[in-house]
Design an enzyme around this catalytic site. Structure first.
Site, PDB file in Angstrom:
ATOM      1  N   SER A 158      42.064  13.377 -23.572  1.00 27.86           N
ATOM      2  CA  SER A 158      43.236  12.707 -24.126  1.00 27.86           C
ATOM      3  C   SER A 158      43.659  13.429 -25.409  1.00 27.86           C
ATOM      4  O   SER A 158      43.934  14.618 -25.375  1.00 27.86           O
ATOM      5  CB  SER A 158      42.935  11.223 -24.350  1.00 27.86           C
ATOM      6  OG  SER A 158      44.108  10.477 -24.475  1.00 27.86           O
TER       7      SER A 158
ATOM      8  N   ASP B 278      48.699   8.362 -14.483  1.00 24.93           N
ATOM      9  CA  ASP B 278      48.337   8.137 -15.887  1.00 24.93           C
ATOM     10  C   ASP B 278      49.598   7.912 -16.736  1.00 24.93           C
ATOM     11  O   ASP B 278      50.432   8.800 -16.845  1.00 24.93           O
ATOM     12  CB  ASP B 278      47.574   9.367 -16.400  1.00 24.93           C
ATOM     13  CG  ASP B 278      46.992   9.172 -17.793  1.00 24.93           C
ATOM     14  OD1 ASP B 278      47.418   8.237 -18.499  1.00 24.93           O
ATOM     15  OD2 ASP B 278      46.106   9.958 -18.161  1.00 24.93           O
TER      16      ASP B 278
ATOM     17  N   HIS C 271      44.577   7.224 -16.368  1.00 25.84           N
ATOM     18  CA  HIS C 271      43.982   7.784 -17.578  1.00 25.84           C
ATOM     19  C   HIS C 271      42.461   7.676 -17.589  1.00 25.84           C
ATOM     20  O   HIS C 271      41.777   8.539 -18.103  1.00 25.84           O
ATOM     21  CB  HIS C 271      44.562   7.048 -18.794  1.00 25.84           C
ATOM     22  CG  HIS C 271      44.359   7.776 -20.090  1.00 25.84           C
ATOM     23  ND1 HIS C 271      44.992   8.963 -20.386  1.00 25.84           N
ATOM     24  CD2 HIS C 271      43.605   7.477 -21.184  1.00 25.84           C
ATOM     25  CE1 HIS C 271      44.638   9.360 -21.606  1.00 25.84           C
ATOM     26  NE2 HIS C 271      43.809   8.483 -22.102  1.00 25.84           N
TER      27      HIS C 271
END
Length: 717
Positions: free
Chosen positions: A552, A638, A673
Site C-alpha cells: 500500500s 481494490d 486491498h
C-alpha cells in the site's frame, strides 16, 4: 545477481501498448504512455469485475501467466512454505470469550475452516450457540469477508456485514437469535461498521457514496424498509472520512469526521437515538481529538494547546466545548498517548515512548497511576477494552518477534494479571532458537531510525545472510515488533528479518509522523535506505543482498527506493503498491484522493505540492537503469490502491529496465486491498512472496534450520 533467478527462457514477456496521453499542470506537460490501463468504467468494475474491458483483462491475464511461468520452479517451495505456515496455525483456534451481561462472546475457527465462526455461551460457560458460521456463508463464493458483527444490547439480535467481492462494499444483515434466521432487512453499499442504540432496534451505519467515500451516517430501525432510513449526518467536505463508534459506557454513539490531521466529534444519546447529534468541539485545521465518557464527564484525548504528543482533558457532558476543557494529564514531549479507555472507576491509556508501548492504569477517584511493565528489548502491546463499563478488568495482548501472543486479563485494583491464552504453534516453536534486537540507524539529517530485527540463532552474522527489510512509513501508523508465525519460514532458511521504523509512522512520537509527510516525505525514503545501508555496514548483510518489502503506502516506499538506490537491493516485493502517486492525487474523482491530500499534498491547487510529488512519484521516475528483481501484487477490485497502479508501473519498468532481473506482476482477479479472504488462502500469497525472496537469494533449496540440524544429528549418531 544470483543465477537461479534468471528468466524462464520460454516465457513470453508481456509488453503493454504505448498510447501516450498528454496533460498539462502548472505549465508542466505530463506524458502517460499507459493511462489506458485505467478502465473508464472502474466504478462498475469494483462492483462487478466481469465488466472489465477485454483488452485490459487480456493484458492483466498475460502478466499473471508470465509471473506463473517465471515462478514455476518455485511451485514445490511455495507448497512447502504454505504447508509449514499452515502447520503453525492452530486450526481450531479461538479467541478468549468477552463477557457482556449474562453471556460471553467469542470467535473460533473450525479445523480446516477458512473463516471465523462467531459464537456465544453463558457467562459461566456451558453450551455454545453459533451466531454466524463464516464457512457456511462463504460457500460457493470466490471472495467473502465479514466487516463487523455486534449483538444488540438486549442480546436478541445479531447484526453483521459482509463483502463478497473485495470491493469493501458491505451489506448489513440482521439475525434473530431465537430462531437463527435472518430478518428481511438488508442494507447495501455500506462501509461495513455500525453501532446499536440502546433500544436494541435502532442501528447507525455509514453509507458509501458513488465515489466509494464514507460521508453519510444513516439511522435504520429493524423491520422497516431501508428506503425509510434517516440521514443523521452528512459530511460536506469530500476530504474527510466519517467513522462510527461508541463510548465504553455505551451512553453515546460517536460520529467522528476526520482527516489524517483534523477531527470533529459528534455525540448522539444512545438512549434517545432519534435525537440530533451534538458537536463536542468544531473542527480546527490540525486539531485532533477523541472522547470517552464517565457519568457527567467527557474525557478528551487532544493535541490542543501545542500538545504534539497529546494530553487528556475533561469537560462536562452538557457543555463539552473546548472553553470548558480542564487538563487532567499534561503533555509530555516524546510520550505519545495513543488511546484512552474509561471504565467506571479507572482510565486505561496506551502510550509509546522511545519506540516502545506501555499501559498506564489511573484510578479516577484519587488520580493514582501505575504502569504494566514488560522485560523484552522490543515488543508489541494492545488493549482489548471489552464490552463492559462497570468492571475492574481490562484485557491486553503482549508479544515480541520471538514470543507468541499472550492474552492477559488484568485486575486494575489488585494489579493481578491472569494469563487467558498463549498463542499455540502446533508444529512447535522454541523462542530460545531466535534472537530479536533493536538497532538504531543514523539518518542523513542526524536522526536515528529504530530497526527491529529477528534471526535464527544459527544464522551467520558475517554479512553472508540475505535480509528482508520491511517498511511502511505513512499516516502515523507504527509497525509493531510483534510475533508472526509466517516470517519464521524465511528466518529458518537463513534470512534476517528486519522492520525499519521510518518517519511517517509515530514510533518516536507525533513529530516522527509530521517529519515524514507532505514536503518532508523524502525523509521516509531516505530513512529506509539509511536502515539498509546501516545493516550492511554493521556486517549483518551486504549491499545488493537486501530484499525490500512493503504494501500500500509501503508499496510507494518500494517504488521510490528502487528508483533512488537500486544497487542496495537484491529484490523488491511491492504488495498493492501506491506507485502512481502523482496521477492519483491529480484525479479528484478517485475514492481516496481528496482525503489523501493532507498526507501527500494537493498537486491540483499547489504548484509546490505538484513539484514535491513529481520529484518522488515512483511511476514518473522510472528511468533507464539496472533495476533489482521486482514482484508487484494488486487486486482487481481494490478501491484503495487501484489495480492500474502496479500495472502501469510494471509496464513502464519493462520498457526502461536495463537489467535482466525478474520484473513480475500478479493481479488477483477476485480480490481487493486485503488480498485473499480465507485465512489459508492468504498464506498462499505470503508463500509466493517468500518463495520469490528465497529464489532470488539463491536459497530456494535451503532446508529449515531445525530440519538441517535434525538431519545432521541423525548422520552423526
Amino acid at each position: 545477481m544470483h543465477g537461479p533467478a534468471h528468466r524462464h527462457p520460454l516465457a513470453k514477456t508481456p509488453l503493454a501498448a504505448r498510447r501516450p496521453t498528454v496533460s498539462k499542470w502548472h505549465g508542466v506537460e505530463l506524458v502517460d504512455d499507459f493511462a489506458w490501463l485505467k478502465a473508464d468504467n472502474w466504478r462498475e468494475v469494483m462492483r462487478d469485475p466481469a465488466v472489465l474491458d477485454p483488452e485490459i483483462r487480456a493484458y492483466l491475464e498475460a502478466e499473471n501467466a508470465y509471473s506463473e511461468a517465471q515462478l514455476s520452479d518455485t511451485h514445490d517451495l511455495q507448497e512447502t512454505l504454505y504447508t509449514e505456515m499452515r502447520a503453525r496455525l492452530k486450526e481450531d483456534d479461538s479467541s478468549v470469550p468477552s463477557p457482556d451481561g449474562p453471556f460471553a462472546y467469542y470467535s473460533r475457527f473450525a479445523t480446516g475452516g477458512q473463516y471465523p465462526v462467531i459464537c456465544r455461551s453463558l457467562r459461566e460457560g456451558g453450551a455454545e450457540t453459533v451466531l454466524l458460521d463464516g464457512n457456511r456463508e462463504a460457500e460457493g463464493k470466490a471472495y467473502w469477508d465479514v466487516g463487523d458483527f455486534e449483538h444488540s444490547p438486549d442480546h436478541k439480535l445479531f447484526a453483521y456485514s459482509c463483502d463478497d467481492k473485495g470491493s469493501e462494499l458491505y451489506t448489513i444483515r440482521f439475525r434473530d437469535l431465537a430462531t437463527g434466521q435472518d430478518l428481511p432487512d438488508a442494507i447495501p453499499e455500506t462501509g461495513g461498521s455500525f453501532v446499536w442504540a440502546n433500544d436494541s432496534k435502532t442501528l447507525f451505519y455509514v453509507r458509501l457514496d458513488e465515489q466509494h467515500r464514507p460521508l453519510k451516517v444513516y439511522r435504520h430501525v429493524v423491520g422497516t424498509p431501508t428506503a425509510d432510513d434517516v440521514l443523521v449526518y452528512e459530511e460536506k467536505d469530500s476530504g474527510y472520512y466519517v467513522a462510527l463508534g461508541s463510548t465504553q459506557s455505551a451512553k453515546y454513539v460517536v460520529i467522528d469526521a476526520h482527516t489524517h490531521q483534523t477531527s470533529e466529534v459528534y455525540l448522539i444519546d444512545a438512549d434517545a437515538p432519534a435525537s440530533a447529534p451534538r458537536v463536542v468541539e468544531p473542527r480546527t485545521f490540525g486539531h485532533e481529538y477523541s472522547v470517552d465518557h464517565n457519568g457527567d464527564t467527557l474525557y478528551i484525548l487532544t493535541n490542543s494547546s501545542d500538545a504534539e504528543d497529546f494530553r487528556v482533558c475533561e469537560a462536562p457532558t452538557d457543555a463539552p466545548q473546548m472553553a470548558n476543557w480542564r487538563e487532567v494529564i499534561a503533555h509530555r514531549p516524546g510520550r505519545l498517548i495513543l488511546d484512552i479507555i474509561v471504565y467506571r472507576d479507572h482510565m486505561v491509556r496506551l502510550e509509546r515512548e522511545n519506540g516502545l508501548p506501555r499501559i498506564v492504569v489511573r484510578k479516577l477517584a484519587d488520580a493514582s497511576e501505575h504502569e504494566i511493565s514488560f522485560p523484552e528489548e522490543a515488543y508489541a502491546l494492545g488493549v482489548q477494552p471489552g464490552y463492559e463499563f462497570d468492571t475492574t478488568t481490562t484485557r491486553f495482548i503482549y508479544s515480541s518477534m520471538t514470543t507468541p501472543a499472550e492474552t492477559y486479563d488484568y485486575n486494575m485494583d489488585t494489579r493481578e494479571r491472569t494469563l487467558r491464552k498463549r498463542q499455540q504453534v502446533p508444529s512447535g516453536h522454541n523462542p530460545a532458537d531466535y534472537v530479536t534486537r533493536r538497532l538504531y540507524a543514523p539518518a542523513p539529517d542526524g536522526e536515528t531510525v529504530p530497526i527491529s530485527i529477528l534471526y535464527h540463532k544459527d544464522t551467520p552474522l558475517d554479512g553472508s545472510a540475505p535480509l528482508l527489510l520491511y517498511g511502511y512509513g505513512a499516516y502515523g501508523i507504527s509497525i509493531p515488533a510483534s510475533f508472526s508465525t509466517g516470517r519464521l519460514s524465511l528466518v529458518d532458511r537463513g534470512f534476517i528479518y528486519a522492520i525499519a521504523h521510518i518517519r511517517g509512522g509515530k514510533e518516536k512520537g507525533y513529530r516522527w509522523y509530521t517529519s515524514g509527510k507532505l514536503a518532508k516525505k523524502i525523509n521516509t525514503f531516505t530513512d529506509f535506505i539509511a536502515a539498509g545501508e546501516y545493516l550492511a555496514a554493521q556486517g549483518l548483510t551486504r549491499r545488493g543482498n537486501i530484499v525490500a518489502n512493503g504494501g500500500s503506502a509501503g508499496g510507494m516506499l518500494m517504488g521510490v527506493v528502487t528508483n533512488m538506490a537500486p544497487e542496495l537491493f537484491l529484490g523488491i516485493i511491492a504488495d498493492v503498491p501506491f506507485v502512481d502517486v502523482l496521477n492519483t492525487m491529480l484525479d479528484k474523482e478517485l475514492p481516496l484522493t481528496p482525503p489523501e491530500w493532507p498526507e501527500w499534498g494537493n498537486p491540483i491547487e499547489s504548484p509546490e505540492d505538484f513539484a514535491t510529488i513529481r520529484a518522488y512519484s515512483p511511476y514518473e521516475n522510472v528511468e533507464a537503469k539496472r533495476y533489482p528483481h521486482i514482484f508487484a501484487y494488486g487486486g482487481l477490485t481494490d478501491p484503495r490502491v487501484t489495480y492500474w497502479e502496479p500495472a502501469k508501473w510494471i509496464a513502464r519498468l519493462r520498457t526502461l529496465n536495463t537489467s535482466d532481473n525478474l520484473v513480475l506482476l500478479k493481479i488477483n482477479m477476485e480480490a481487493g486491498h486485503g488480498g485473499a479472504s480465507g485465512r489459508f488462502e492468504a498464506l498462499r500469497e505470503i508463500a509466493a512472496d517468500y518463495a520469490f525472496a528465497l529464489k532470488i537469494a539463491g536459497k530456494a533449496a535451503v532446508r529449515k534450520s531445525g530440519e538441517a540440524a535434525g538431519a545432521e544429528k541423525a548422520l552423526t549418531s
